[in-house]
Design an enzyme around this catalytic site. Sequence first.
Site, PDB file in Angstrom:
ATOM      1  N   TYR A 187      33.200   4.269 -24.830  1.00  0.00           N
ATOM      2  CA  TYR A 187      33.347   2.787 -23.626  1.00  0.00           C
ATOM      3  C   TYR A 187      33.502   1.666 -24.671  1.00  0.00           C
ATOM      4  O   TYR A 187      32.821   1.088 -25.512  1.00  0.00           O
ATOM      5  CB  TYR A 187      31.703   2.564 -23.351  1.00  0.00           C
ATOM      6  CG  TYR A 187      30.267   3.461 -23.874  1.00  0.00           C
ATOM      7  CD1 TYR A 187      30.047   4.277 -22.393  1.00  0.00           C
ATOM      8  CD2 TYR A 187      29.914   4.453 -24.689  1.00  0.00           C
ATOM      9  CE1 TYR A 187      29.608   5.201 -22.454  1.00  0.00           C
ATOM     10  CE2 TYR A 187      28.827   5.665 -24.692  1.00  0.00           C
ATOM     11  CZ  TYR A 187      29.189   5.987 -23.481  1.00  0.00           C
ATOM     12  OH  TYR A 187      27.641   7.384 -22.902  1.00  0.00           O
ATOM     13  N   HIS A 205      14.173  12.860 -22.030  1.00  0.00           N
ATOM     14  CA  HIS A 205      13.982  12.601 -22.759  1.00  0.00           C
ATOM     15  C   HIS A 205      12.719  13.332 -23.787  1.00  0.00           C
ATOM     16  O   HIS A 205      11.485  13.015 -23.679  1.00  0.00           O
ATOM     17  CB  HIS A 205      13.813  11.391 -23.086  1.00  0.00           C
ATOM     18  CG  HIS A 205      15.374  10.486 -23.137  1.00  0.00           C
ATOM     19  ND1 HIS A 205      15.569   9.452 -22.597  1.00  0.00           N
ATOM     20  CD2 HIS A 205      16.772  11.283 -22.608  1.00  0.00           C
ATOM     21  CE1 HIS A 205      16.479   9.195 -22.448  1.00  0.00           C
ATOM     22  NE2 HIS A 205      17.432  10.014 -22.017  1.00  0.00           N
ATOM     23  N   GLU A 235      28.544  14.748 -20.837  1.00  0.00           N
ATOM     24  CA  GLU A 235      27.061  15.535 -21.256  1.00  0.00           C
ATOM     25  C   GLU A 235      26.461  16.420 -20.659  1.00  0.00           C
ATOM     26  O   GLU A 235      26.977  17.132 -19.130  1.00  0.00           O
ATOM     27  CB  GLU A 235      26.099  14.802 -20.480  1.00  0.00           C
ATOM     28  CG  GLU A 235      24.179  15.100 -20.878  1.00  0.00           C
ATOM     29  CD  GLU A 235      23.178  14.092 -20.363  1.00  0.00           C
ATOM     30  OE1 GLU A 235      23.801  13.245 -20.151  1.00  0.00           O
ATOM     31  OE2 GLU A 235      22.496  13.864 -21.303  1.00  0.00           O
ATOM     32  N   ASP A 281      20.288  18.149 -17.238  1.00  0.00           N
ATOM     33  CA  ASP A 281      21.099  16.287 -17.780  1.00  0.00           C
ATOM     34  C   ASP A 281      22.689  16.476 -17.845  1.00  0.00           C
ATOM     35  O   ASP A 281      22.758  16.904 -18.907  1.00  0.00           O
ATOM     36  CB  ASP A 281      20.200  15.804 -18.140  1.00  0.00           C
ATOM     37  CG  ASP A 281      20.634  14.170 -19.188  1.00  0.00           C
ATOM     38  OD1 ASP A 281      21.188  13.318 -18.817  1.00  0.00           O
ATOM     39  OD2 ASP A 281      19.877  13.942 -20.252  1.00  0.00           O
ATOM     40  N   ARG A 332      31.658   9.502 -20.662  1.00  0.00           N
ATOM     41  CA  ARG A 332      30.608  10.235 -21.548  1.00  0.00           C
ATOM     42  C   ARG A 332      30.479  11.492 -21.082  1.00  0.00           C
ATOM     43  O   ARG A 332      30.754  12.127 -19.497  1.00  0.00           O
ATOM     44  CB  ARG A 332      29.338  10.040 -20.888  1.00  0.00           C
ATOM     45  CG  ARG A 332      28.172  10.523 -22.051  1.00  0.00           C
ATOM     46  CD  ARG A 332      26.845   9.849 -22.294  1.00  0.00           C
ATOM     47  NE  ARG A 332      26.537   9.771 -20.556  1.00  0.00           N
ATOM     48  CZ  ARG A 332      26.446   8.698 -20.498  1.00  0.00           C
ATOM     49  NH1 ARG A 332      26.774   7.851 -20.407  1.00  0.00           N
ATOM     50  NH2 ARG A 332      25.536   7.825 -18.934  1.00  0.00           N
ATOM     51  N   HIS A 373      23.052   2.109 -18.758  1.00  0.00           N
ATOM     52  CA  HIS A 373      21.667   2.734 -18.331  1.00  0.00           C
ATOM     53  C   HIS A 373      22.135   2.139 -16.776  1.00  0.00           C
ATOM     54  O   HIS A 373      21.181   1.198 -16.086  1.00  0.00           O
ATOM     55  CB  HIS A 373      20.577   2.220 -18.498  1.00  0.00           C
ATOM     56  CG  HIS A 373      20.512   3.202 -19.619  1.00  0.00           C
ATOM     57  ND1 HIS A 373      19.273   3.247 -20.329  1.00  0.00           N
ATOM     58  CD2 HIS A 373      20.243   4.042 -20.196  1.00  0.00           C
ATOM     59  CE1 HIS A 373      18.899   3.942 -22.429  1.00  0.00           C
ATOM     60  NE2 HIS A 373      20.062   5.456 -20.998  1.00  0.00           N
ATOM     61  N   ASP A 428      26.221  10.085 -14.180  1.00  0.00           N
ATOM     62  CA  ASP A 428      24.775  11.026 -15.213  1.00  0.00           C
ATOM     63  C   ASP A 428      24.056  11.782 -14.954  1.00  0.00           C
ATOM     64  O   ASP A 428      23.182  10.067 -13.239  1.00  0.00           O
ATOM     65  CB  ASP A 428      24.192   9.992 -16.510  1.00  0.00           C
ATOM     66  CG  ASP A 428      23.765  10.611 -17.361  1.00  0.00           C
ATOM     67  OD1 ASP A 428      22.885  11.232 -16.567  1.00  0.00           O
ATOM     68  OD2 ASP A 428      22.983  10.438 -18.477  1.00  0.00           O
ATOM     69  N   HIS A 435      25.600   4.923 -29.089  1.00  0.00           N
ATOM     70  CA  HIS A 435      24.194   5.666 -28.480  1.00  0.00           C
ATOM     71  C   HIS A 435      24.114   6.701 -29.147  1.00  0.00           C
ATOM     72  O   HIS A 435      25.769   7.577 -30.261  1.00  0.00           O
ATOM     73  CB  HIS A 435      23.945   6.368 -27.297  1.00  0.00           C
ATOM     74  CG  HIS A 435      25.302   6.985 -26.698  1.00  0.00           C
ATOM     75  ND1 HIS A 435      25.435   8.026 -26.482  1.00  0.00           N
ATOM     76  CD2 HIS A 435      26.205   6.056 -25.865  1.00  0.00           C
ATOM     77  CE1 HIS A 435      26.634   8.749 -26.129  1.00  0.00           C
ATOM     78  NE2 HIS A 435      26.324   7.029 -24.846  1.00  0.00           N
ATOM     79  N   HIS A 478      19.847  14.660 -26.861  1.00  0.00           N
ATOM     80  CA  HIS A 478      18.040  14.641 -27.153  1.00  0.00           C
ATOM     81  C   HIS A 478      17.321  15.337 -26.676  1.00  0.00           C
ATOM     82  O   HIS A 478      17.987  16.387 -25.984  1.00  0.00           O
ATOM     83  CB  HIS A 478      17.316  13.445 -26.808  1.00  0.00           C
ATOM     84  CG  HIS A 478      17.981  13.530 -24.856  1.00  0.00           C
ATOM     85  ND1 HIS A 478      17.289  14.182 -23.558  1.00  0.00           N
ATOM     86  CD2 HIS A 478      19.270  12.576 -24.589  1.00  0.00           C
ATOM     87  CE1 HIS A 478      18.095  14.177 -23.029  1.00  0.00           C
ATOM     88  NE2 HIS A 478      19.683  13.621 -23.529  1.00  0.00           N
ATOM     89  N   ASP A 537       0.553  -0.948  -0.235  1.00  0.00           N
ATOM     90  CA  ASP A 537       0.187  -0.318  -0.002  1.00  0.00           C
ATOM     91  C   ASP A 537       0.338   1.660   0.046  1.00  0.00           C
ATOM     92  O   ASP A 537       0.001   2.248   0.452  1.00  0.00           O
ATOM     93  CB  ASP A 537      -0.916   0.346   1.141  1.00  0.00           C
ATOM     94  CG  ASP A 537       0.239   0.269   2.945  1.00  0.00           C
ATOM     95  OD1 ASP A 537       0.945  -0.594   2.129  1.00  0.00           O
ATOM     96  OD2 ASP A 537      -0.911   0.304   3.978  1.00  0.00           O
ATOM     97  N   GLU A 577      26.199  15.001 -25.428  1.00  0.00           N
ATOM     98  CA  GLU A 577      26.785  13.517 -24.900  1.00  0.00           C
ATOM     99  C   GLU A 577      27.440  12.894 -25.568  1.00  0.00           C
ATOM    100  O   GLU A 577      26.712  11.764 -25.372  1.00  0.00           O
ATOM    101  CB  GLU A 577      25.832  13.634 -24.258  1.00  0.00           C
ATOM    102  CG  GLU A 577      24.127  12.847 -24.681  1.00  0.00           C
ATOM    103  CD  GLU A 577      23.591  12.350 -23.690  1.00  0.00           C
ATOM    104  OE1 GLU A 577      23.564  11.768 -23.052  1.00  0.00           O
ATOM    105  OE2 GLU A 577      22.619  12.249 -23.536  1.00  0.00           O
TER     106      GLU A 577
HETATM  107  N1  GLY Z   1      20.111  10.924 -18.138  1.00  0.00           N
HETATM  108  C1  GLY Z   1      19.714   9.972 -19.660  1.00  0.00           C
HETATM  109  C2  GLY Z   1      20.784  10.559 -20.862  1.00  0.00           C
HETATM  110  O1  GLY Z   1      21.625  11.074 -21.198  1.00  0.00           O
HETATM  111  O2  GLY Z   1      20.330  10.258 -21.878  1.00  0.00           O
HETATM  112 MN    MN Z   2      20.703  12.430 -21.855  1.00  0.00          MN
HETATM  113 MN    MN Z   3      21.787  12.011 -19.208  1.00  0.00          MN
END
Ligand code: GLY
Ligand code: MN
Ligand code: MN
Length: 437
Positions: free
Chosen positions: A384, A357, A404, A267, A402, A239, A256, A346, A350, A36, A380
């Site tokens: 890797y 996103h 970003e 982000d 990365r 992720h 991140d 990737h 975005h 609950d 970003e």
């Molecule tokens: N933190 C999600 C991305 O970088 O797209």
């Molecule tokens: Mn991002």
């Molecule tokens: Mn990110």
Amino acid sequence: MKQTEFKRRRHELMKMMGKNAIAILPSASLVTRNRDADYPFRQDSDFLYLTGFNEPDAVMVLVPGRKFGEYILFCREKDPAQETWHGRRAGQEGAIEDYAADDSFPIDDLDDILPGLIEGNDSIFNIMGVYPEFDQRLIGWVNHIKAQSRAGVHVPSGFVSLDYVLHDMRLFKSRAELKLMRKAASISANAHQKAMKSCVPGRYEFQIAAEFDYEFRTNNAQHAYSAIVGGGANGCILHYTENSDELIDGDLVLIDAGCEVEGYASDITRTFPVNGKYSKAQREIYEIVLAAQKAAIKKVRPGNHWNDPHNAAVRVVTRGLIEIKLLKGSLAKLIKEKAYQKFYMHRTGHWLGLDVHDVGDYKVGDQWRLLEAGMVLTIEPGIYIPAHSKAVHRKWWDIGIRIEDDVLVTRTGCEVLTEAVPKKPDEIEALMGAQLA
Ligand code: GLY
Ligand code: MN
Ligand code: MN
């Protein structure tokens, strides 16, 4: 955010809908976490964008030109017992007085009232597929009206995609939105700097993640998404959110993390050495990613295509990987064959806004969209290299990097909203070293 801003958005939307149309949009619902206990409530971003109303169990209805009020908000009734247990509700009076609804009804009366508002209109603007149960109810109401058509009731001729217009509106950020996005960017930037300063070998990923929890909540902000704090090999998991491991001397840590303020996201990713000093191999890869990010940001300006920054990043990453002999062949051929995807799998960014996103089309027809002032996107790039990668010397293993930032397209170019976080290796080392000294 002032009510006038939400009002302006509703008017803009209604202008595009035209007459004899109705827009129907449900709020998000509470989601059970276990037994609950619920997850903290997060309003649906489209609903928040148009209403600013932050309660579950609500439905926004817009009927342009309706004599008795164009904006109708269905929401929970005031209920002293429920409010004692679960918190305050605006109720119908609050919906009108505090949220500028022209009219408001209890959510429990939806079945009785909404079909009457729908009938007589030609088209229904809605978003299908996000809340399937609500979609079913809506179809039920329309069928109910259809069943009365022989009695002369006017049946709407079809559903129109509300996302199409609404998400284009959301893509262009107003001054008020940018103020919140700058605030989110600034809080997140501070948190990243604190994380860098607090990192030493032997601390755990969750302890560094806790720096973000504290910094965000202290500033009345929330995580915009689950933070990633990945040391060593974990930095190569795109992720990774377990954030459970010890940070090891000699490894990198990729973070991140970004907060949202009144729903507006930031982000940011930075990758730095756990012990405060990049190794030669780490620095070499880092410099490639940094150069790729710089080249991509340079391509963020009005008139360029959405894909231009990505193409620029891919070019720099591929050239860098050739130089350090992780790829072999001609630059053009390796780009054409997407050989870089072995290490850079990737895309370069975005849209960013109420969703991390964010909504908005990336293509118009089969053409990449042109960048325009007021759009916000992330840049970003990353590289890797998991351990045991085929034909890769072990000196590169477990390097995951990365970088970003959040970038606003301006009339003359762009503005990096998150530039307060250092990203040159020397600057990062200086910041971390100052703490250690
Ligand atoms: N933190 C999600 C991305 O970088 O797209
Ligand atoms: Mn991002
Ligand atoms: Mn990110």
